[in-house]
Design an enzyme around this catalytic site. Structure first.
Site, PDB file in Angstrom:
ATOM      1  N   ASP A  34       0.815  -1.309  -0.101  1.00  0.00           N
ATOM      2  CA  ASP A  34      -0.208  -0.023   0.079  1.00  0.00           C
ATOM      3  C   ASP A  34       0.646   1.315  -0.079  1.00  0.00           C
ATOM      4  OD1 ASP A  34      -3.287   0.313   0.878  1.00  0.00           O
ATOM      5  OD2 ASP A  34      -2.183   1.861   0.783  1.00  0.00           O
ATOM      6  N   ASP A  60       4.492   2.895  -4.087  1.00  0.00           N
ATOM      7  CA  ASP A  60       3.625   3.872  -4.899  1.00  0.00           C
ATOM      8  C   ASP A  60       3.559   2.683  -6.271  1.00  0.00           C
ATOM      9  OD1 ASP A  60       2.334   5.167  -6.876  1.00  0.00           O
ATOM     10  OD2 ASP A  60       3.404   6.983  -6.588  1.00  0.00           O
ATOM     11  N   ASN A  87      -5.929  -4.777  -6.563  1.00  0.00           N
ATOM     12  CA  ASN A  87      -7.146  -4.255  -6.006  1.00  0.00           C
ATOM     13  C   ASN A  87      -6.891  -2.521  -6.044  1.00  0.00           C
ATOM     14  OD1 ASN A  87      -9.131  -4.235  -3.915  1.00  0.00           O
ATOM     15  ND2 ASN A  87      -7.732  -2.937  -2.753  1.00  0.00           N
ATOM     16  N   TYR A 151     -12.519   6.532 -14.997  1.00  0.00           N
ATOM     17  CA  TYR A 151     -12.625   5.262 -14.009  1.00  0.00           C
ATOM     18  C   TYR A 151     -13.409   4.106 -14.882  1.00  0.00           C
ATOM     19  CZ  TYR A 151     -14.058   2.492  -9.958  1.00  0.00           C
ATOM     20  OH  TYR A 151     -14.418   1.398  -8.919  1.00  0.00           O
ATOM     21  N   LYS A 155     -11.117   0.578 -16.043  1.00  0.00           N
ATOM     22  CA  LYS A 155     -11.785  -0.618 -15.484  1.00  0.00           C
ATOM     23  C   LYS A 155     -11.975  -1.363 -16.616  1.00  0.00           C
ATOM     24  CE  LYS A 155     -11.566  -0.144 -10.736  1.00  0.00           C
ATOM     25  NZ  LYS A 155     -10.656  -0.911 -10.014  1.00  0.00           N
ATOM     26  N   THR A 185     -20.673  -1.675   0.054  1.00  0.00           N
ATOM     27  CA  THR A 185     -20.248  -0.555   1.166  1.00  0.00           C
ATOM     28  C   THR A 185     -19.023  -0.857   1.598  1.00  0.00           C
ATOM     29  OG1 THR A 185     -22.846  -0.339   1.440  1.00  0.00           O
ATOM     30  CG2 THR A 185     -21.425   0.645   3.120  1.00  0.00           C
ATOM     31  N   THR A 186     -17.914   0.259   1.518  1.00  0.00           N
ATOM     32  CA  THR A 186     -16.767   0.264   1.781  1.00  0.00           C
ATOM     33  C   THR A 186     -16.404   1.436   2.496  1.00  0.00           C
ATOM     34  OG1 THR A 186     -15.661   1.017   0.152  1.00  0.00           O
ATOM     35  CG2 THR A 186     -16.022  -1.475   0.193  1.00  0.00           C
TER      36      THR A 186
HETATM   37  N1  LIG Z   1     -16.009   0.333  -2.795  1.00  0.00           N
HETATM   38  C1  LIG Z   1     -16.926   0.110  -4.006  1.00  0.00           C
HETATM   39  O1  LIG Z   1     -18.003   0.400  -4.040  1.00  0.00           O
HETATM   40  C2  LIG Z   1     -16.355  -0.434  -5.088  1.00  0.00           C
HETATM   41  C3  LIG Z   1     -16.894  -0.804  -6.318  1.00  0.00           C
HETATM   42  C4  LIG Z   1     -16.407  -1.293  -7.407  1.00  0.00           C
HETATM   43  C5  LIG Z   1     -15.068  -1.585  -7.438  1.00  0.00           C
HETATM   44  N2  LIG Z   1     -14.279  -1.191  -6.575  1.00  0.00           N
HETATM   45  C6  LIG Z   1     -12.986  -1.367  -6.521  1.00  0.00           C
HETATM   46  O2  LIG Z   1     -12.313  -2.181  -5.473  1.00  0.00           O
HETATM   47  C7  LIG Z   1     -11.050  -1.650  -5.000  1.00  0.00           C
HETATM   48  C8  LIG Z   1     -10.715  -1.019  -3.612  1.00  0.00           C
HETATM   49  O3  LIG Z   1     -11.875  -0.349  -3.241  1.00  0.00           O
HETATM   50  P1  LIG Z   1     -11.893  -0.040  -1.798  1.00  0.00           P
HETATM   51  O4  LIG Z   1     -13.220   0.770  -1.629  1.00  0.00           O
HETATM   52  O5  LIG Z   1     -11.526  -1.093  -0.697  1.00  0.00           O
HETATM   53  O6  LIG Z   1     -10.865   1.240  -1.728  1.00  0.00           O
HETATM   54  P2  LIG Z   1      -9.785   1.653  -0.581  1.00  0.00           P
HETATM   55  O7  LIG Z   1      -9.707   3.135  -0.758  1.00  0.00           O
HETATM   56  O8  LIG Z   1     -10.206   1.416   0.838  1.00  0.00           O
HETATM   57  O9  LIG Z   1      -8.641   0.845  -0.658  1.00  0.00           O
HETATM   58  C9  LIG Z   1      -7.458   1.130  -1.745  1.00  0.00           C
HETATM   59  C10 LIG Z   1      -6.250   1.087  -1.055  1.00  0.00           C
HETATM   60  O10 LIG Z   1      -5.154   1.439  -2.188  1.00  0.00           O
HETATM   61  C11 LIG Z   1      -4.125   2.248  -1.826  1.00  0.00           C
HETATM   62  N3  LIG Z   1      -3.605   2.899  -2.987  1.00  0.00           N
HETATM   63  C12 LIG Z   1      -4.127   4.136  -3.600  1.00  0.00           C
HETATM   64  N4  LIG Z   1      -3.007   4.460  -4.666  1.00  0.00           N
HETATM   65  C13 LIG Z   1      -2.167   3.612  -4.527  1.00  0.00           C
HETATM   66  C14 LIG Z   1      -0.863   3.442  -5.072  1.00  0.00           C
HETATM   67  N5  LIG Z   1      -0.504   4.306  -5.906  1.00  0.00           N
HETATM   68  N6  LIG Z   1      -0.160   2.433  -4.827  1.00  0.00           N
HETATM   69  C15 LIG Z   1      -0.093   1.560  -3.532  1.00  0.00           C
HETATM   70  N7  LIG Z   1      -1.382   1.700  -2.911  1.00  0.00           N
HETATM   71  C16 LIG Z   1      -2.279   2.675  -3.310  1.00  0.00           C
HETATM   72  C17 LIG Z   1      -4.635   3.159  -0.784  1.00  0.00           C
HETATM   73  O11 LIG Z   1      -4.060   3.677   0.054  1.00  0.00           O
HETATM   74  C18 LIG Z   1      -6.132   2.127  -0.230  1.00  0.00           C
HETATM   75  O12 LIG Z   1      -5.532   1.698   1.239  1.00  0.00           O
HETATM   76  C19 LIG Z   1     -10.717  -0.639  -6.236  1.00  0.00           C
HETATM   77  O13 LIG Z   1     -10.037  -1.211  -7.211  1.00  0.00           O
HETATM   78  C20 LIG Z   1     -12.048   0.072  -6.285  1.00  0.00           C
HETATM   79  O14 LIG Z   1     -12.271   0.423  -7.633  1.00  0.00           O
HETATM   80  C21 LIG Z   1     -14.753  -0.573  -5.236  1.00  0.00           C
END
Ligand SMILES: NC(=O)c1ccc[n+]([C@@H]2O[C@H](COP(=O)([O-])OP(=O)(O)OC[C@H]3O[C@@H](n4cnc5c(N)ncnc54)[C@H](O)[C@@H]3O)[C@@H](O)[C@H]2O)c1
Length: 262
Positions: A34, A60, A87, A151, A155, A185-186
């Protein structure tokens, strides 16, 4: 190896954190990658409390050096990479007209370039031992319009990469699949202003066929299945984890949505 294995601070659990925890429960040693080490540290603590094995690696993943270093760390720490979960993701709202060029570049960097770079350095490790499983966390936004041009494009690119890599590396024993989460929901979603009201929570639930809320754990369970040998003959697919949103027309769901008290 799980990229974005931390979670935006807040109640609940993100998809990367949940995926890492479920993989650890299944016996995997997990490298938690992360940008924010302290977020991945939370995931490590959760896994260790349950008796699992995990290490944190801060990187990163939009940078080649970061991805090269994380793969080296996984190999140095655990010997190889069996599973890569791509992810990392960040929502980016805007149409083709109103989104700035800078916002487009940033959305493509975070949502797609990270996948390219993580795979670039991981695939050779998997190919060398003739086995591996890559799971790409995409979104229903790749398949349905929702006002997120960059986005959605990123995707959608992820889904194209999934079938392309499944083809290119199938004979090397590498499976590549994607998951398309729906309206889950996250903490990341809940950190967006206006997303926390009861009404919006109910909208997310009632839009799906099951009428129930989805969380990061639902995605984590699907990740663990696709990563495992139980899925040994499954490659190149996109698995929706969406309460059936992609299987229905909006018209059919209107009566459920209209019944939600505002
Ligand atoms: N939450 C939703 O409703 C939803 C719906 C569809 C898809 N998604 C996908 O699920 C995935 C995660 O979503 P989430 O809600 O758990 O997000 P989140 O923000 O809780 O987790 C993502 C993590 O990625 C890390 N990150 C960001 N940029 C980075 C980089 N350059 N290098 C390393 N780490 C990095 C962030 O610090 C964070 O901890 C994403 O790909 C998102 O597009 C989420």
């Amino acid at each position: 190896m799980v990229t974005g294995a931390g979670s935006t601070p807040g109640p609940g659990v993100g998809t990367g954190k949940a995926s890492a925890a479920v993989l650890a429960r299944e016996g995997a040693s997990v490298l938690l990658v992360d940008l924010h080490a302290e977020r991945a540290e939370e995931t490590r603590k959760m896994i260790e409390v349950e008796g699992g094995t995990a290490e944190v690696f801060a990187a990163d993943c939009t940078k080649a050096a970061g991805c090269e270093a994380m793969v080296k760390a996984a190999v140095d720490t655990f010997g190889t990479v069996d599973v890569l979960v791509n992810n990392i993701g960040l929502a980016s709202v805007g149409t083709v007209v109103d989104l700035s060029e800078e916002a487009w570049d940033r959305a493509l960097d975070i949502n797609l370039r990270t996948v390219f770079l993580a795979c670039k350095y991981t695939v050779p490790v998997m190919a060398a031992r003739g086995a591996g499983s890559i799971v790409n966390i995409a979104s229903i936004s790749a398949l349905r319009g929702d006002g997120t041009i960059a986005y959605s494009a990123a995707k959608g690119g992820m889904l194209a990469m999934t079938v392309e890599m499944a083809y290119a590396h199938g004979r090397q024993g590498i499976r590549v699949n994607a998951i398309a989460p729906g309206h889950i929901t996250t903490p990341m979603v809940m950190s967006i202003p206006g997303q926390t009201t009861d009404y919006v929570n109910r909208l997310r639930e009632e839009a799906g066929l099951l009428g129930t809320p989805g969380t990061g754990w639902d995605v984590g369970a699907a990740v663990a299945f696709l990563a495992s040998d139980d899925a040994r003959w499954i490659t190149g697919v996109t698995l929706p984890v969406d309460s059936g949103v992609l299987s229905v027309t909006p018209l059919a769901m209107a009566r459920y949505i209209r019944a939600i008290p505002e």
